[in-house]
Design a protein around this motif. Sequence first.
Motif, PDB file in Angstrom:
ATOM      1  N   GLY A  11     -21.422 -15.589  18.385  1.00  0.00           N
ATOM      2  CA  GLY A  11     -21.008 -16.682  19.265  1.00  0.00           C
ATOM      3  C   GLY A  11     -19.597 -16.486  19.780  1.00  0.00           C
ATOM      4  O   GLY A  11     -19.324 -16.665  20.976  1.00  0.00           O
ATOM      5  N   HIS A  12     -18.682 -16.118  18.902  1.00  0.00           N
ATOM      6  CA  HIS A  12     -17.303 -15.871  19.333  1.00  0.00           C
ATOM      7  C   HIS A  12     -17.231 -14.691  20.297  1.00  0.00           C
ATOM      8  O   HIS A  12     -16.486 -14.732  21.284  1.00  0.00           O
ATOM      9  CB  HIS A  12     -16.392 -15.616  18.127  1.00  0.00           C
ATOM     10  CG  HIS A  12     -15.907 -16.863  17.476  1.00  0.00           C
ATOM     11  ND1 HIS A  12     -14.886 -17.621  18.002  1.00  0.00           N
ATOM     12  CD2 HIS A  12     -16.305 -17.508  16.361  1.00  0.00           C
ATOM     13  CE1 HIS A  12     -14.663 -18.662  17.226  1.00  0.00           C
ATOM     14  NE2 HIS A  12     -15.537 -18.624  16.222  1.00  0.00           N
ATOM     15  N   ARG A  13     -17.993 -13.679  20.010  1.00  0.00           N
ATOM     16  CA  ARG A  13     -17.976 -12.504  20.882  1.00  0.00           C
ATOM     17  C   ARG A  13     -18.454 -12.863  22.285  1.00  0.00           C
ATOM     18  O   ARG A  13     -17.882 -12.410  23.280  1.00  0.00           O
ATOM     19  CB  ARG A  13     -18.859 -11.411  20.271  1.00  0.00           C
ATOM     20  CG  ARG A  13     -18.634 -10.070  20.868  1.00  0.00           C
ATOM     21  CD  ARG A  13     -19.267  -8.988  20.052  1.00  0.00           C
ATOM     22  NE  ARG A  13     -19.048  -7.707  20.706  1.00  0.00           N
ATOM     23  CZ  ARG A  13     -19.551  -6.578  20.294  1.00  0.00           C
ATOM     24  NH1 ARG A  13     -20.290  -6.533  19.224  1.00  0.00           N
ATOM     25  NH2 ARG A  13     -19.320  -5.463  20.954  1.00  0.00           N
ATOM     26  N   ILE A  14     -19.476 -13.694  22.366  1.00  0.00           N
ATOM     27  CA  ILE A  14     -19.984 -14.114  23.678  1.00  0.00           C
ATOM     28  C   ILE A  14     -18.984 -15.031  24.366  1.00  0.00           C
ATOM     29  O   ILE A  14     -18.634 -14.835  25.535  1.00  0.00           O
ATOM     30  CB  ILE A  14     -21.356 -14.804  23.524  1.00  0.00           C
ATOM     31  CG1 ILE A  14     -22.403 -13.790  23.093  1.00  0.00           C
ATOM     32  CG2 ILE A  14     -21.765 -15.497  24.825  1.00  0.00           C
ATOM     33  CD1 ILE A  14     -23.728 -14.402  22.669  1.00  0.00           C
ATOM     34  N   VAL A  15     -18.514 -16.047  23.641  1.00  0.00           N
ATOM     35  CA  VAL A  15     -17.616 -17.042  24.241  1.00  0.00           C
ATOM     36  C   VAL A  15     -16.320 -16.398  24.729  1.00  0.00           C
ATOM     37  O   VAL A  15     -15.835 -16.719  25.811  1.00  0.00           O
ATOM     38  CB  VAL A  15     -17.328 -18.188  23.241  1.00  0.00           C
ATOM     39  CG1 VAL A  15     -16.175 -19.045  23.688  1.00  0.00           C
ATOM     40  CG2 VAL A  15     -18.576 -19.025  23.040  1.00  0.00           C
ATOM     41  N   TRP A  16     -15.754 -15.475  23.966  1.00  0.00           N
ATOM     42  CA  TRP A  16     -14.497 -14.857  24.378  1.00  0.00           C
ATOM     43  C   TRP A  16     -14.698 -13.760  25.414  1.00  0.00           C
ATOM     44  O   TRP A  16     -13.764 -13.428  26.158  1.00  0.00           O
ATOM     45  CB  TRP A  16     -13.742 -14.331  23.167  1.00  0.00           C
ATOM     46  CG  TRP A  16     -13.203 -15.447  22.343  1.00  0.00           C
ATOM     47  CD1 TRP A  16     -13.675 -15.879  21.137  1.00  0.00           C
ATOM     48  CD2 TRP A  16     -12.131 -16.317  22.686  1.00  0.00           C
ATOM     49  NE1 TRP A  16     -12.957 -16.960  20.710  1.00  0.00           N
ATOM     50  CE2 TRP A  16     -11.994 -17.256  21.636  1.00  0.00           C
ATOM     51  CE3 TRP A  16     -11.272 -16.407  23.771  1.00  0.00           C
ATOM     52  CZ2 TRP A  16     -11.030 -18.256  21.652  1.00  0.00           C
ATOM     53  CZ3 TRP A  16     -10.321 -17.399  23.784  1.00  0.00           C
ATOM     54  CH2 TRP A  16     -10.202 -18.306  22.735  1.00  0.00           C
ATOM     55  N   SER A  17     -15.876 -13.187  25.499  1.00  0.00           N
ATOM     56  CA  SER A  17     -16.127 -12.164  26.517  1.00  0.00           C
ATOM     57  C   SER A  17     -16.137 -12.751  27.918  1.00  0.00           C
ATOM     58  O   SER A  17     -15.686 -12.105  28.867  1.00  0.00           O
ATOM     59  CB  SER A  17     -17.465 -11.469  26.263  1.00  0.00           C
ATOM     60  OG  SER A  17     -17.424 -10.721  25.091  1.00  0.00           O
ATOM     61  N   VAL A  18     -16.638 -13.965  28.050  1.00  0.00           N
ATOM     62  CA  VAL A  18     -16.764 -14.572  29.378  1.00  0.00           C
ATOM     63  C   VAL A  18     -15.399 -14.717  30.060  1.00  0.00           C
ATOM     64  O   VAL A  18     -15.220 -14.233  31.184  1.00  0.00           O
ATOM     65  CB  VAL A  18     -17.533 -15.909  29.308  1.00  0.00           C
ATOM     66  CG1 VAL A  18     -17.464 -16.643  30.634  1.00  0.00           C
ATOM     67  CG2 VAL A  18     -18.980 -15.660  28.902  1.00  0.00           C
ATOM     68  N   PRO A  19     -14.404 -15.379  29.447  1.00  0.00           N
ATOM     69  CA  PRO A  19     -13.124 -15.501  30.160  1.00  0.00           C
ATOM     70  C   PRO A  19     -12.408 -14.166  30.355  1.00  0.00           C
ATOM     71  O   PRO A  19     -11.750 -13.961  31.380  1.00  0.00           O
ATOM     72  CB  PRO A  19     -12.287 -16.443  29.283  1.00  0.00           C
ATOM     73  CG  PRO A  19     -12.941 -16.469  27.965  1.00  0.00           C
ATOM     74  CD  PRO A  19     -14.383 -16.113  28.185  1.00  0.00           C
ATOM     75  N   LEU A  68     -28.525  -8.126  25.575  1.00  0.00           N
ATOM     76  CA  LEU A  68     -27.251  -7.679  25.023  1.00  0.00           C
ATOM     77  C   LEU A  68     -26.849  -8.523  23.818  1.00  0.00           C
ATOM     78  O   LEU A  68     -26.363  -7.992  22.813  1.00  0.00           O
ATOM     79  CB  LEU A  68     -26.166  -7.734  26.095  1.00  0.00           C
ATOM     80  CG  LEU A  68     -24.808  -7.164  25.724  1.00  0.00           C
ATOM     81  CD1 LEU A  68     -24.918  -5.702  25.338  1.00  0.00           C
ATOM     82  CD2 LEU A  68     -23.851  -7.327  26.883  1.00  0.00           C
ATOM     83  N   ALA A  69     -27.074  -9.831  23.895  1.00  0.00           N
ATOM     84  CA  ALA A  69     -26.760 -10.707  22.762  1.00  0.00           C
ATOM     85  C   ALA A  69     -27.614 -10.353  21.542  1.00  0.00           C
ATOM     86  O   ALA A  69     -27.121 -10.344  20.412  1.00  0.00           O
ATOM     87  CB  ALA A  69     -26.965 -12.171  23.153  1.00  0.00           C
TER      88      ALA A  69
END
Length: 146
Positions: A37-45, A80-81
Motif C-alpha cells: 500500500g505504501h509503495r503504491i501510494v508513494w509512487s503516484v505523487p 504490477l501491484a
Amino acid sequence: MEQRKGIWLAVAAYFVWGVGPIFWNTLSTVPALQVLGHRIVWSVPILFAIIAGRGRLSSLRSAFRTPGTARTAFAGGVLLAINWGVFVWAVTSDQIVDASLGYFINPLVSVALGVIVLREHLSTCVLYTSPSSLDPRGERVCRLLL
C-alpha cells in the motif's frame, strides 16, 4: 558517450535490484499488504512529479481520455501491484531465493510464450546470448556485446 551512460545505468539498476531484497527484508515485521500500500501510494505523487517536471502532463491527460488506454493502464497497474505484492511477501517471509529465481525465469517464460503463442522468431543473436538477456531487449544487448 550514450553507450557509456547506458552501461552505468545498467550497473546502477543491477545494484538497486541486488540490494532491494535486503531492504525489503528489513521490513519483515511490517505486513506485506501494508508495504505494498505504501509503495503504491508513494509512487503516484513521485511519478506525477516526474511527469510534470518533464512537461508531459498534457500527454498524460490525453492518454487517460482514451477509454482503451485507461483500461490498459488500470489492468497493467493491477498486474504490477500483484507482482509487487508477491515479491514483497516472498522476501519478507524469507523466500528470497525463490523470489529471485522467479524473476530470473519470468523473461524466459515471456520469450517462450512469444515464440509459441505469437509465433515470433528469435534471431540467431538472441539464441546464443545468455538466458538472462532473453527479454524484449535481448537483441540490443547482444549487439552491444558483439
